[in-house]
Design an enzyme around this catalytic site. Structure first.
Site, PDB file in Angstrom:
ATOM      1  N   LYS A 261      13.991 -11.212   6.408  1.00 17.80           N
ATOM      2  CA  LYS A 261      13.099 -11.044   7.564  1.00 17.80           C
ATOM      3  C   LYS A 261      12.545 -12.395   8.001  1.00 17.80           C
ATOM      4  CE  LYS A 261      10.974  -8.114   4.917  1.00 17.80           C
ATOM      5  NZ  LYS A 261       9.872  -7.283   4.400  1.00 17.80           N
ATOM      6  N   LEU A 262      12.732 -12.712   9.275  1.00 15.40           N
ATOM      7  CA  LEU A 262      12.330 -14.025   9.786  1.00 15.40           C
ATOM      8  C   LEU A 262      11.117 -13.927  10.708  1.00 15.40           C
ATOM      9  CD1 LEU A 262      15.945 -15.225  10.731  1.00 15.40           C
ATOM     10  CD2 LEU A 262      14.749 -15.603   8.570  1.00 15.40           C
ATOM     11  N   GLY A 263      10.317 -12.870  10.589  1.00 13.57           N
ATOM     12  CA  GLY A 263       9.124 -12.721  11.437  1.00 13.57           C
ATOM     13  C   GLY A 263       9.522 -12.574  12.898  1.00 13.57           C
TER      14      GLY A 263
ATOM     15  N   GLY B  89      -1.934  -0.732   1.680  1.00 11.94           N
ATOM     16  CA  GLY B  89      -1.127  -0.603   0.469  1.00 11.94           C
ATOM     17  C   GLY B  89       0.316  -0.548   0.913  1.00 11.94           C
TER      18      GLY B  89
ATOM     19  N   ASN C 157       2.076   2.343   3.144  1.00 15.08           N
ATOM     20  CA  ASN C 157       2.354   2.108   4.571  1.00 15.08           C
ATOM     21  C   ASN C 157       3.819   2.429   4.885  1.00 15.08           C
ATOM     22  OD1 ASN C 157      -0.211   0.946   4.569  1.00 15.08           O
ATOM     23  ND2 ASN C 157       0.552  -1.160   4.468  1.00 15.08           N
TER      24      ASN C 157
ATOM     25  N   TYR D 256      -9.062  -9.059  -1.868  1.00 18.50           N
ATOM     26  CA  TYR D 256      -8.889  -7.815  -2.628  1.00 18.50           C
ATOM     27  C   TYR D 256     -10.071  -7.475  -3.525  1.00 18.50           C
ATOM     28  CZ  TYR D 256      -3.919  -8.568  -1.582  1.00 18.50           C
ATOM     29  OH  TYR D 256      -2.723  -8.775  -0.970  1.00 18.50           O
TER      30      TYR D 256
ATOM     31  N   ALA E  91       3.338  -4.806   9.183  1.00 14.32           N
ATOM     32  CA  ALA E  91       4.554  -4.787  10.015  1.00 14.32           C
ATOM     33  C   ALA E  91       5.815  -4.766   9.142  1.00 14.32           C
ATOM     34  CB  ALA E  91       4.574  -5.991  10.956  1.00 14.32           C
ATOM     35  N   GLY E  92       5.797  -5.540   8.063  1.00 14.78           N
ATOM     36  CA  GLY E  92       6.958  -5.564   7.158  1.00 14.78           C
ATOM     37  C   GLY E  92       7.166  -4.206   6.488  1.00 14.78           C
ATOM     38  N   ASP E  93       6.065  -3.526   6.201  1.00 14.49           N
ATOM     39  CA  ASP E  93       6.164  -2.204   5.557  1.00 14.49           C
ATOM     40  C   ASP E  93       6.735  -1.189   6.544  1.00 14.49           C
ATOM     41  OD1 ASP E  93       4.784  -3.579   3.596  1.00 14.49           O
ATOM     42  OD2 ASP E  93       2.841  -2.911   4.372  1.00 14.49           O
TER      43      ASP E  93
HETATM   44  O1  KDG Z   1       1.848  -5.383   3.878  1.00 21.04           O
HETATM   45  C1  KDG Z   1       0.504  -5.036   4.106  1.00 21.04           C
HETATM   46  C2  KDG Z   1      -0.169  -4.902   2.772  1.00 21.04           C
HETATM   47  O2  KDG Z   1      -0.137  -6.153   2.150  1.00 21.04           O
HETATM   48  C3  KDG Z   1      -1.581  -4.440   2.886  1.00 21.04           C
HETATM   49  O3  KDG Z   1      -1.638  -3.115   3.359  1.00 21.04           O
HETATM   50  C4  KDG Z   1      -2.360  -4.584   1.601  1.00 21.04           C
HETATM   51  O4  KDG Z   1      -0.895  -3.643  -0.013  1.00 21.04           O
HETATM   52  C5  KDG Z   1      -1.547  -4.556   0.339  1.00 21.04           C
HETATM   53  C6  KDG Z   1      -1.554  -5.751  -0.502  1.00 21.04           C
HETATM   54  O5  KDG Z   1      -1.507  -5.589  -1.723  1.00 21.04           O
HETATM   55  O6  KDG Z   1      -1.583  -6.858   0.028  1.00 21.04           O
END
Ligand code: KDG
Length: 308
Positions: A221-223, A30, A34, A99, A251-253
């Site tokens: 963010k360019l990875g 989430g 995160n 999901y 990683a982005g979170d």
């Molecule tokens: O950034 C990682 C999230 O994408 C992952 O933890 C799941 O929150 C999530 C989503 O909705 O994709």
């Protein structure tokens, strides 16, 4: 008082850790959850606003946040709905998510039940494209939270986190454009922006964001190529830290949470982004969004090695 209050949906994570086997490791995910845990691990005082189900997973999340020192007084428990779930699968092109979240407790959040008082006591409110995408009532809740933040002088941080499984691209573009105008800090990824704008050039992407009315600081963010800070006056490329990534989930979170945590400690944008780049790189060294989130000591040690 708080440094960071985040709003969004926590998801239980089932992560495929052995490619050819049907084995999944349970963890936590989430994006905004995160981010807030990453921020807490860097020493920030954090709270989370969400709704979980009255089920074992909702309880696991409450235990997790409390163990991480994240305030849960704004977490609602919904007796009628479940906590959402996602699977992470790994392939040659990296990770992919599936999901099981429709009708989840968090998607039933409403502006009326939002504990907005917490937002007024924070330096930053952090929200994302996922918080906006999960349902119209959650989207309304994010807008209500942003209005409260702006009225109280709490800075608004927005991560684009575009998930096209959750909403059509035209709606995503319209809602994210509206939201980025209200943000003091906008954290888009180049991948997300490519879907929204159709171009893959960072400079033109930053122009699109500015022309669209974003007035705050933007960190694109360019990875593995790092990021670009655009503070409105200049654009500064920041290199990434090279690592052998195992799983880039979250990683982005980690980048967002670490960046906000360092801003609350008084870092310049440049120092905060350098730190957040290192934290995000370290978060890819193990499976799962939360378990490998580094703590401040590990990030400082890595930064010291990198500068030696
Ligand atoms: O950034 C990682 C999230 O994408 C992952 O933890 C799941 O929150 C999530 C989503 O909705 O994709």
């Amino acid at each position: 008082d708080f440094d960071i209050v985040a709003l969004g949906e926590p998801l239980v994570e089932l992560n495929q850790t052995h490619k050819d086997q049907r084995q999944y490791l349970q963890g936590f995910g989430g994006d905004t959850s995160n981010a807030v845990i990453a921020a807490a691990r860097q020493g920030a005082r954090c709270a989370y606003l969400t709704r979980v189900g009255d089920d074992a997973f909702g309880q696991q999340f409450l235990d997790l946040w409390q163990a991480e020192g994240v305030d849960v007084s704004g977490v609602e428990v919904d007796p009628e709905a479940h906590t959402g779930l996602y699977f992470v699968q790994h392939g040659p092109d990296g990770h992919a998510f599936s999901y099981l979240r429709r009708g989840s407790a968090a998607s039933l959040m409403t502006p009326a039940s939002l504990d907005a008082g917490l937002i007024e006591r924070a330096r930053f409110l952090h929200v994302s494209g996922i918080s906006l995408a999960i349902s119209t009532s959650a989207c309304d809740t994010v807008f209500a939270a942003i209005a409260r933040a702006r009225a109280a002088g709490t800075q608004v941080s927005l991560d684009s986190n575009l998930r096209l499984r959750l909403w059509p691209v035209d709606r995503a573009r319209a809602v994210l454009r509206e939201t980025m105008r209200a943000a003091d800090l906008f954290l888009p990824s180049m991948d997300d922006m490519q879907h929204l704008t159709g171009n893959d050039d960072p400079e033109r992407t930053l122009d699109w964001i500015r022309d669209g009315g974003a007035a705050g600081v933007v960190v694109l963010k360019l990875g593995k190529d790092g990021s670009i800070i655009d503070d409105g006056a200049r654009r500064l490329p920041m290199p990434a830290l090279r690592v052998q990534a195992v799983d880039a989930t979250g990683a982005g979170d980690c980048f967002a949470g670490s960046l906000l945590a360092r801003r609350c400690e008084g870092d310049s944008w440049e120092d905060a982004v350098r730190y957040a780049n290192a934290a995000a790189a370290l978060s890819t060294l193990g499976y799962g969004a939360v378990d490998p989130l580094p703590r401040a000591e590990q990030v400082w040690a890595r930064l010291k090695d990198a500068s030696a």
